[in-house]
Write a protein that holds these residues in place. Structure first.
Motif, PDB file in Angstrom:
ATOM      1  N   PHE A 143       0.951  -1.019   0.122  1.00 22.29           N
ATOM      2  CA  PHE A 143       0.055   0.049  -0.045  1.00 22.29           C
ATOM      3  C   PHE A 143       0.711   1.115  -0.069  1.00 22.29           C
ATOM      4  CE2 PHE A 143      -3.325  -2.829   1.081  1.00 22.29           C
ATOM      5  CZ  PHE A 143      -4.456  -2.284   0.689  1.00 22.29           C
ATOM      6  N   ILE A 144       1.993   1.112   0.823  1.00 20.95           N
ATOM      7  CA  ILE A 144       3.105   2.567   0.902  1.00 20.95           C
ATOM      8  C   ILE A 144       3.689   2.520  -0.573  1.00 20.95           C
ATOM      9  CG2 ILE A 144       4.732   3.400   1.883  1.00 20.95           C
ATOM     10  CD1 ILE A 144       4.005   1.819   4.602  1.00 20.95           C
ATOM     11  N   ILE A 145       4.007   1.567  -0.895  1.00 20.49           N
ATOM     12  CA  ILE A 145       4.819   1.415  -2.309  1.00 20.49           C
ATOM     13  C   ILE A 145       3.777   2.218  -3.380  1.00 20.49           C
ATOM     14  CG2 ILE A 145       5.752   0.137  -4.252  1.00 20.49           C
ATOM     15  CD1 ILE A 145       6.742  -1.680  -2.015  1.00 20.49           C
ATOM     16  N   GLU A 146       2.463   1.684  -3.403  1.00 22.29           N
ATOM     17  CA  GLU A 146       1.648   2.138  -4.203  1.00 22.29           C
ATOM     18  C   GLU A 146       1.409   3.738  -4.235  1.00 22.29           C
ATOM     19  OE1 GLU A 146      -2.372   0.827  -6.444  1.00 22.29           O
ATOM     20  OE2 GLU A 146      -2.213   0.998  -4.431  1.00 22.29           O
ATOM     21  N   ALA A 147       1.432   4.068  -2.926  1.00 20.99           N
ATOM     22  CA  ALA A 147       1.111   5.509  -2.621  1.00 20.99           C
ATOM     23  C   ALA A 147       2.298   6.475  -3.046  1.00 20.99           C
ATOM     24  CB  ALA A 147       0.844   5.778  -1.093  1.00 20.99           C
ATOM     25  N   ILE A 148       3.490   5.715  -3.164  1.00 17.28           N
ATOM     26  CA  ILE A 148       4.435   6.564  -3.524  1.00 17.28           C
ATOM     27  C   ILE A 148       4.584   6.666  -4.976  1.00 17.28           C
ATOM     28  CG2 ILE A 148       7.020   6.369  -3.793  1.00 17.28           C
ATOM     29  CD1 ILE A 148       7.157   5.095  -0.924  1.00 17.28           C
ATOM     30  N   LYS A 149       4.319   5.510  -5.742  1.00 22.00           N
ATOM     31  CA  LYS A 149       3.989   5.554  -7.069  1.00 22.00           C
ATOM     32  C   LYS A 149       2.860   6.699  -7.726  1.00 22.00           C
ATOM     33  CE  LYS A 149       2.865   2.364 -11.039  1.00 22.00           C
ATOM     34  NZ  LYS A 149       1.533   3.144 -11.243  1.00 22.00           N
ATOM     35  N   LYS A 150       1.857   6.578  -6.842  1.00 24.79           N
ATOM     36  CA  LYS A 150       0.934   7.438  -7.296  1.00 24.79           C
ATOM     37  C   LYS A 150       1.221   9.113  -7.127  1.00 24.79           C
ATOM     38  CE  LYS A 150      -2.634   6.068  -4.791  1.00 24.79           C
ATOM     39  NZ  LYS A 150      -3.903   5.900  -4.365  1.00 24.79           N
ATOM     40  N   SER A 151       2.041   9.369  -6.029  1.00 23.41           N
ATOM     41  CA  SER A 151       2.612  10.822  -5.777  1.00 23.41           C
ATOM     42  C   SER A 151       3.423  11.066  -6.968  1.00 23.41           C
ATOM     43  CB  SER A 151       3.123  10.683  -4.539  1.00 23.41           C
ATOM     44  OG  SER A 151       4.434  10.202  -4.422  1.00 23.41           O
ATOM     45  N   PHE A 152       4.279  10.207  -7.598  1.00 18.77           N
ATOM     46  CA  PHE A 152       4.926  10.332  -8.688  1.00 18.77           C
ATOM     47  C   PHE A 152       4.411  10.883 -10.032  1.00 18.77           C
ATOM     48  CE2 PHE A 152       8.583   8.767  -6.051  1.00 18.77           C
ATOM     49  CZ  PHE A 152       9.370   9.688  -6.052  1.00 18.77           C
ATOM     50  N   SER A 158      -0.955   8.934  -0.350  1.00 14.73           N
ATOM     51  CA  SER A 158      -2.068   8.505   0.679  1.00 14.73           C
ATOM     52  C   SER A 158      -1.973   6.959   0.429  1.00 14.73           C
ATOM     53  CB  SER A 158      -3.428   8.869   0.029  1.00 14.73           C
ATOM     54  OG  SER A 158      -4.425   8.423   0.918  1.00 14.73           O
ATOM     55  N   THR A 159      -2.030   6.280   1.237  1.00  9.32           N
ATOM     56  CA  THR A 159      -2.061   4.755   1.672  1.00  9.32           C
ATOM     57  C   THR A 159      -3.591   4.226   1.556  1.00  9.32           C
ATOM     58  OG1 THR A 159      -1.588   4.644   3.875  1.00  9.32           O
ATOM     59  CG2 THR A 159       0.289   4.453   2.320  1.00  9.32           C
ATOM     60  N   VAL A 160      -4.334   5.073   2.091  1.00  8.05           N
ATOM     61  CA  VAL A 160      -5.727   4.757   2.139  1.00  8.05           C
ATOM     62  C   VAL A 160      -6.658   5.676   1.684  1.00  8.05           C
ATOM     63  CG1 VAL A 160      -5.735   3.527   4.457  1.00  8.05           C
ATOM     64  CG2 VAL A 160      -5.839   6.109   4.474  1.00  8.05           C
ATOM     65  N   THR A 161      -7.956   5.297   1.183  1.00  7.45           N
ATOM     66  CA  THR A 161      -8.743   6.130   0.358  1.00  7.45           C
ATOM     67  C   THR A 161      -9.653   6.692   1.306  1.00  7.45           C
ATOM     68  OG1 THR A 161      -8.476   4.672  -1.587  1.00  7.45           O
ATOM     69  CG2 THR A 161     -10.082   6.247  -1.651  1.00  7.45           C
ATOM     70  N   THR A 162      -9.594   8.229   1.587  1.00 12.18           N
ATOM     71  CA  THR A 162     -10.374   8.826   2.422  1.00 12.18           C
ATOM     72  C   THR A 162     -11.220   9.976   1.834  1.00 12.18           C
ATOM     73  OG1 THR A 162      -8.398  10.013   3.132  1.00 12.18           O
ATOM     74  CG2 THR A 162      -8.996   8.026   4.452  1.00 12.18           C
ATOM     75  N   TYR A 163     -12.017  10.447   2.436  1.00  6.84           N
ATOM     76  CA  TYR A 163     -12.659  11.491   1.949  1.00  6.84           C
ATOM     77  C   TYR A 163     -11.931  12.890   1.867  1.00  6.84           C
ATOM     78  CZ  TYR A 163     -16.512  15.045   1.292  1.00  6.84           C
ATOM     79  OH  TYR A 163     -17.295  16.118   0.845  1.00  6.84           O
ATOM     80  N   TYR A 164     -10.977  13.049   2.797  1.00  9.87           N
ATOM     81  CA  TYR A 164     -10.009  14.220   2.561  1.00  9.87           C
ATOM     82  C   TYR A 164      -8.828  13.467   2.918  1.00  9.87           C
ATOM     83  CZ  TYR A 164      -7.228  18.182   3.580  1.00  9.87           C
ATOM     84  OH  TYR A 164      -6.208  19.239   3.489  1.00  9.87           O
TER      85      TYR A 164
END
Length: 401
Positions: A143-152, A158-164
């Motif tokens: 989850f953390i690796i995917e969050a880093i990938k999405k930030s690039f 974000s490792t979790v999908t939240t409203y904010y």
């Protein structure tokens, strides 16, 4: 002090460090006072953060604007963390029962625990807990690796999908808050793993080995009786067997009461995991099968998450089923203790034949843990969950093709 003492004291230290409180059965002996205001504030802050995260995930499910994959993640994580919070609150609310369980788990049958059996128990606990902890935190790492990938790629961290923060918000504030939520998730996983899941699993394993110890005790009665009777003192052998058998009955009743306490304290944890694993298994398989835009990292993340919920359910149900199986083995050990060779002793001695009849009858109805007082927690239930989950997945997948 013994393996049970070492395991329980280690768990109590770990549980105290992650917030639920002091579960050691002697107040103030090994840990701090969880009634002091600094510790209560620490617990309150942790629970408030976990609730905030869960509420943000629930809001994301109903009001969030996300791509298909993130929408699926939002639903999966929201349901998962709601059930995690239920399990944490269940353990906290049963603190006094669990303290009594800790005390009895150390003391019952302690005098007759053999080093080899205790080493086997310790090894089983280590293997079970290690497998579960590794799969949970490797899944979290994905989850953390995917969050880093999405930030690039232009999204926020974000490792979790939240409203904010919103999925499309790439501001510094959103990234900082996303990193903060990641720390909350890590702490929440630590609390869940240490104070709920692995602790429940360990209690089931220790209880199973209590019944193995008791079975060994009854089998040893025959050896002692045979040795004493062969020396020519049959009356003394019968007297020793009767007294030893009475002690065995007492230990058996203590273990049956301990099973009831464990079920009262952790029954909701087991039932919640049964619901979570069944629902998550189907939903994750459908995400993997039906998603049109899915990466290797996301497949790995979902597969590891799937493995975590299924492995935990398997460890719960198989160890709970082992308690029933080991308890059912007592009847043979009781029956072949040598009672048929004993002369009938005069009062005030108890009638050994009646004791054996009562004990065998009781042992032939071994304790069975149940979820919602209906579903037996055994090997068979685990297989049924796997088959049922796959059948439901296959049905939904076929209809959506």
């Amino acid at each position: 002090m013994g393996r049970n003492y070492d395991i329980i004291s280690t768990y109590c230290k770990g549980i105290y460090s992650v917030g639920p409180g002091n579960f050691w059965f002697v107040e103030g002996e090994k840990l701090g006072d969880d009634r002091r205001w600094p510790y209560r504030l620490y617990t309150f802050i942790l629970i408030a953060l976990y609730l905030m995260l869960t509420i943000l995930e629930i809001l994301a499910v109903f009001f969030g604007d996300f791509p298909e994959k993130e929408g699926g993640d939002a639903f999966t994580l929201a349901v998962t963390h709601v059930i995690v919070m239920m399990k944490i609150f269940t353990v906290i609310s049963n603190k006094e029962i669990i303290r009594n369980i800790n005390k009895n788990m150390i003391e019952h049958c302690k005098k007759y625990e053999k080093p080899l059996v205790m080493e086997n128990m310790y090894r089983t606990v280590k293997i079970n807990v290690t497998v579960y902890v590794l799969i949970v935190f490797v899944s979290l790492a994905c989850f953390i690796i995917e969050a880093i990938k999405k930030s690039f790629e232009g999204s926020n961290f974000s490792t979790v999908t939240t409203y904010y923060p919103s999925y499309y918000d790439t501001s510094l504030t959103a990234n900082v808050f996303g990193f903060f939520l990641t720390l909350v998730v890590i702490m929440m996983m630590l609390t869940m793993v240490i104070s709920v899941d692995s602790y429940t699993m360990t209690n089931l394993i220790m209880l199973k080995y209590k019944f193995i110890t008791l079975r060994g005790y009854f089998e040893k009665l025959w050896d002692k009786f045979d040795k004493t009777s062969n020396s020519g003192n049959l009356y003394k052998a019968a007297e020793n067997l009767t007294n030893g058998f009475l002690e065995g009955i007492i230990m058996h009743n203590q273990l049956l009461k301990l099973v009831q306490d464990v079920h009262a304290a952790f029954g909701m944890v087991l039932a919640s995991q049964l619901m979570l694993s069944t629902g998550s298994a189907v939903f994750i398989l459908l995400q993997i099968a039906l998603s049109k835009q899915i990466t290797i990292i996301n497949v790995t993340k979902l597969a590891l998450f799937f493995a975590a919920v299924i492995i935990l359910l398997g460890l719960f149900l198989c160890n709970a089923g082992e308690i029933t199986y080991q308890a059912s083995q007592l009847s043979n050990a009781i029956f072949y203790c040598g009672w048929h060779l004993c002369p009938i002793l005069p009062p005030p001695h108890r009638n050994l034949r009646q004791l054996v009849l009562h004990a065998c009858t009781q042992a032939q109805c071994p304790p069975v843990m149940k979820a919602f007082k209906m579903i037996e927690l055994t090997y068979a239930t685990f297989i049924q969950v796997l088959r049922g989950s796959y059948s439901l997945f296959a049905l939904i997948y076929t209809r959506n093709k």
